[in-house]
Write a protein that holds these residues in place. Structure first.
Motif, PDB file in Angstrom:
ATOM      1  N   GLU A  39      53.474  77.698  58.784  1.00  0.00           N
ATOM      2  CA  GLU A  39      53.773  77.686  60.213  1.00  0.00           C
ATOM      3  C   GLU A  39      54.423  78.968  60.723  1.00  0.00           C
ATOM      4  N   GLN A  41      55.788  78.844  64.331  1.00  0.00           N
ATOM      5  CA  GLN A  41      56.540  78.514  65.542  1.00  0.00           C
ATOM      6  C   GLN A  41      57.532  77.397  65.237  1.00  0.00           C
ATOM      7  N   LEU A  42      58.824  77.713  65.327  1.00  0.00           N
ATOM      8  CA  LEU A  42      59.873  76.739  65.057  1.00  0.00           C
ATOM      9  C   LEU A  42      60.292  76.059  66.345  1.00  0.00           C
ATOM     10  N   GLU A  43      60.274  74.731  66.344  1.00  0.00           N
ATOM     11  CA  GLU A  43      60.724  73.988  67.521  1.00  0.00           C
ATOM     12  C   GLU A  43      62.246  73.972  67.552  1.00  0.00           C
ATOM     13  N   SER A  48      61.625  74.044  72.990  1.00  0.00           N
ATOM     14  CA  SER A  48      60.963  75.347  73.093  1.00  0.00           C
ATOM     15  C   SER A  48      60.639  75.877  71.691  1.00  0.00           C
ATOM     16  N   GLN A  49      59.841  76.935  71.645  1.00  0.00           N
ATOM     17  CA  GLN A  49      59.370  77.472  70.376  1.00  0.00           C
ATOM     18  C   GLN A  49      59.984  78.844  70.084  1.00  0.00           C
ATOM     19  N   TYR A  50      60.224  79.076  68.813  1.00  0.00           N
ATOM     20  CA  TYR A  50      60.754  80.362  68.360  1.00  0.00           C
ATOM     21  C   TYR A  50      59.805  80.916  67.295  1.00  0.00           C
ATOM     22  N   PRO A  51      59.283  82.132  67.466  1.00  0.00           N
ATOM     23  CA  PRO A  51      58.357  82.701  66.485  1.00  0.00           C
ATOM     24  C   PRO A  51      59.057  82.986  65.165  1.00  0.00           C
ATOM     25  N   THR A  52      58.452  82.577  64.087  1.00  0.00           N
ATOM     26  CA  THR A  52      59.092  82.729  62.785  1.00  0.00           C
ATOM     27  C   THR A  52      58.049  82.944  61.694  1.00  0.00           C
ATOM     28  N   ILE A 145      59.953  73.896  59.188  1.00  0.00           N
ATOM     29  CA  ILE A 145      58.869  73.256  59.929  1.00  0.00           C
ATOM     30  C   ILE A 145      58.029  72.344  59.037  1.00  0.00           C
ATOM     31  N   ARG A 230      67.333  72.657  65.767  1.00  0.00           N
ATOM     32  CA  ARG A 230      67.430  71.196  65.818  1.00  0.00           C
ATOM     33  C   ARG A 230      68.581  70.651  64.972  1.00  0.00           C
TER      34      ARG A 230
END
Length: 284
Positions: A39, A41-43, A48-52, A145, A230
């Motif tokens: 993955e 994109q971290l929720e 919202s999403q954080y690029p990872t 993720i 989260r």
């Protein structure tokens, strides 16, 4: 004369090929499975999403050390897709300020066999796992993720645990260790919601280990413009029954308990690599 010369060249080439084959055979001490996230994109807590992705040094530095020590790396992701680097990790601060070293590690990763065509975890589980001498799980936020609460990851870790084969994870990588328990997804979801969550039949309960600490995570959150992740991984591990051994923020820290080797943060990369190689050597 021409025929003799050609025969001589053929014999030389053949002997050279045999020599190279023998050298490769001698150099290969065994295989280490490298489990990476699929993955990117971290929720976050607000949806919202954080690029990872994986952290460059957390993957590349141990991978380089393992290869130099003579081990073959086999890359695997849950989906069988190419893993992606977290661009925030492409930073010389993780390489002692050395730009050339950072670029060297980038080339090491780019040249890894299977880096753009990794094995799918389900397929690896169907294979003969005894071919692997150890398991390595790099960090970056991506493991939060798809490597946590993942039954397939649980099966893989259970195998290495039962066989007491070296299992190393760094920074956020150790979060994958929560997968080998009953109902791992429910455990992490309940914990993230703030509900009382109890791990069931967790194979690492009571193990000494470490993971990216809450103070370190809170420093990371400052870059999210007021947003939060989260849940804090260290708190989740402790709730599951881990005996956490945390060092001061940003200091190298590696904890070894039986077959398990865990590193706290990006700056634990070299020490973790040394510990993993030592265990692999002792197991031979």
């Amino acid at each position: 004369m021409t025929t003799g010369f050609i025969k001589s060249l053929f014999l030389t080439a053949t002997l050279g090929a045999v020599l190279l084959f023998c050298q490769a055979a001698v150099a290969s001490k065994g295989k280490v499975l490298v489990l990476l996230s699929s993955e990117t994109q971290l929720e976050l807590a607000d949806g919202s999403q954080y690029p990872t992705g994986y952290y460059l040094n957390e993957f590349g530095v141990p991978a380089d050390a393992l290869q130099q020590a003579g081990y073959e790396l086999v890359l695997v992701t849950p989906k069988g897709n190419a893993p992606r680097v977290d661009q925030r990790s492409v930073d010389t601060q993780y390489f002692g300020g050395d730009e050339q070293e950072m670029q060297r590690i980038q080339k090491v990763i780019a040249n890894l066999d299977g880096i753009n065509d990794t094995h799918k975890l389900a397929d690896v589980l169907k294979s003969d796992l005894s071919q692997f001498d150890g398991l390595f799980i790099p960090g970056g936020h991506a493991p939060l993720i798809d490597l946590v609460g993942n039954p397939e990851v649980g099966k893989l870790l259970t195998y290495f645990h039962n066989q007491q084969k070296p299992t190393a994870a760094i920074c956020h990588g150790p979060i994958a260790l929560l997968s080998p328990q009953q109902m791992p997804t429910q455990f992490i979801d309940q914990f993230a919601k703030g509900s009382q969550s109890q791990a069931q039949d967790w194979i690492y309960e009571g193990y000494n280990m470490t993971i990216f600490s809450t103070p370190e995570e809170q420093v990371f959150e400052r870059s999210l413009n007021g947003k939060q992740i989260r849940y804090y991984p260290a708190a989740a591990m402790q709730a599951a029954g881990a005996n956490l051994k945390q060092a001061e923020a940003w200091q190298p820290n590696v904890v070894i308990d039986r077959e398990l080797i865990t590193g706290q943060n990006p700056f634990s990369d070299k020490v973790l690599a040394e510990a993993l190689i030592k265990q692999l050597e002792q197991a031979q």
